[in-house]
Design an enzyme around this catalytic site. Structure first.
Site, PDB file in Angstrom:
ATOM      1  N   SER A  49       0.798  -1.223   0.000  1.00 32.69           N
ATOM      2  CA  SER A  49       0.000   0.000   0.000  1.00 32.69           C
ATOM      3  C   SER A  49       0.832   1.275   0.000  1.00 32.69           C
ATOM      4  O   SER A  49       0.321   2.342  -0.344  1.00 32.69           O
ATOM      5  CB  SER A  49      -0.957   0.013   1.200  1.00 32.69           C
ATOM      6  N   ASP A 341      -3.476   8.280   7.575  1.00 33.20           N
ATOM      7  CA  ASP A 341      -4.376   7.392   8.312  1.00 33.20           C
ATOM      8  C   ASP A 341      -3.543   6.662   9.367  1.00 33.20           C
ATOM      9  O   ASP A 341      -2.348   6.942   9.498  1.00 33.20           O
ATOM     10  CB  ASP A 341      -5.151   6.464   7.363  1.00 33.20           C
ATOM     11  N   HIS A 344      -0.605   4.677   7.215  1.00 37.45           N
ATOM     12  CA  HIS A 344       0.076   5.111   6.003  1.00 37.45           C
ATOM     13  C   HIS A 344       0.530   6.569   6.068  1.00 37.45           C
ATOM     14  O   HIS A 344      -0.144   7.408   6.673  1.00 37.45           O
ATOM     15  CB  HIS A 344      -0.850   4.927   4.798  1.00 37.45           C
TER      16      HIS A 344
END
Length: 375
Positions: A49, A341, A344
């Site tokens: 990610s 978040d 991340h």
């Protein structure tokens, strides 16, 4: 004198995130890189990610946080949720622009025509993926792990490229000049180990298993024609907002998790040196993203950050511990936060790790990313 040095070379500074859609020349000026010549034909991205720019959005749909498929993800990307799990661009976007290339499109979002015509690179990264096939299973997600990403490169991209080039010799030269960027193992060392693999392996055995699998896939890419590899290690997972808010610990981070990450990170440089010495014509560069984060945690103000340990977005419980809730406005001070978040980095942190990889030989070995691009 020290301040001049820091500003000149981009370490310990707070350079502003450049505007969206900045061109190569202006970004080079923004990074104080001047009129250097960079000429590489393509950027191929493999990872999780940190570098996924839309594959999971296609796989999992717009309602899944792991796919970054809804606002506030993308709030600073013209207000569009692109599949990047952050507020704006990710590090490989800046790297592509520095190279004069478009952002590599996510493989899962490409049409058959796109796959046959795009020759400037492709992004295969998938959030929650990793080196081992078990990644994603614990979250019940059908993600694309590293060996499957390499499968896509071999069985889709390579077949299409053979139709683009009029001779095997030209294809071979193109692949040898292209950049292969890899960021993996975060999920292997995080949730996958915690939930599933720690029942089967000691951590010492496990990290060796990860290194063995990474080596196998890097050698596959080499066999397919890749020669320029930039391989990042794993960031300090024990310092993420989710971890520090859900695990009892002393000190600013959960050091048990960071020590686990460090065991893997310590093995990575030796692997890359071994591969470069044994694979003729290859160049393997190691990027120390762990140190990039560590430097920021130790001196956030010198890098332009004010908040290093809390999420910018709000979850469905009204806290900043779980995944972002859809369509709730995040914090306004996004440019001074390390995390967007609970898991991340923010666009500002992505820009920092990208520019340090590009310019800073103290966190790259044996050369930095610009030098690899030019090699």
């Amino acid at each position: 004198m020290l301040l001049i040095y820091l500003l000149e070379f981009g370490y310990g500074d707070g350079i502003e995130v450049p505007p969206l859609n900045i061109n190569q020349q202006d970004l080079l000026k923004h990074l104080s890189l001047g009129d250097i010549k960079i000429d590489f034909p393509a950027l191929y991205v493999f990872g999780d990610s940190f570098v996924d720019n839309g594959n999971n959005k296609v796989i999992l749909g717009n309602d899944d946080a792991i796919g970054g498929g809804y606002l506030p993800f993308g709030i600073d990307f013209d207000g569009k949720s692109t599949g990047r799990v952050t507020n704006g661009r990710i590090g490989v976007d800046f790297i592509a622009t520095v190279g004069g290339l478009p952002y590599p499109p996510p493989i899962m979002g490409m049409s058959k025509i796109d796959r046959k015509t795009v020759s400037t690179g492709v992004n295969y990264a998938s959030g929650s993926s990793g080196l081992l096939p078990q990644n994603g299973h614990v979250l019940h997600k059908n993600v694309i792990n590293f060996f499957q990403q390499v499968d896509l490169f071999e069985n889709s991209t390579m077949k299409d490229l053979k139709g683009t080039f009029d001779s095997p010799k030209r294809l071979k030269k193109y692949l040898s000049k292209s950049l292969f960027f890899i960021h993996h193992a975060s999920n292997d060392l995080g949730v996958t180990f915690e939930v599933e693999m720690k029942k089967k392996y000691s951590i010492d055995t496990y990290v060796k298993l990860l290194i063995k699998e990474l080596s196998k896939q890097l050698q596959r890419l080499y066999t397919l024609g890749a020669r320029k590899f930039f391989v990042s290690n794993v960031s300090p997972l024990g310092c993420s907002p989710y971890i520090i808010n859900t695990i009892i610990h002393s000190g600013p981070c959960v050091e048990e998790i960071n020590k686990r990450v460090s065991l893997y990170n310590d093995l990575l440089p030796g692997l890359l040196e071994k591969l470069q010495s044994s694979l003729s014509g290859s160049k393997f560069v190691h990027g120390d993203i762990y140190k990039v984060f560590q430097d920021v945690f130790e001196s956030p103000e010198s890098y332009g950050f004010k908040d290093v340990n809390s999420s910018c977005c709000i979850d469905k419980n009204g806290t900043r511990i779980q995944v972002c809730a859809p369509n709730i406005d995040p914090c306004e001070d996004r440019k001074t936060r390390v995390f967007f978040d609970p898991f991340h980095p923010s666009e500002a942190m992505h820009f920092l790790w990208a520019r340090r990889f590009l310019k800073d030989s103290s966190i790259c070995s044996p050369i930095n990313l610009i030098q690899l691009m030019q090699a």
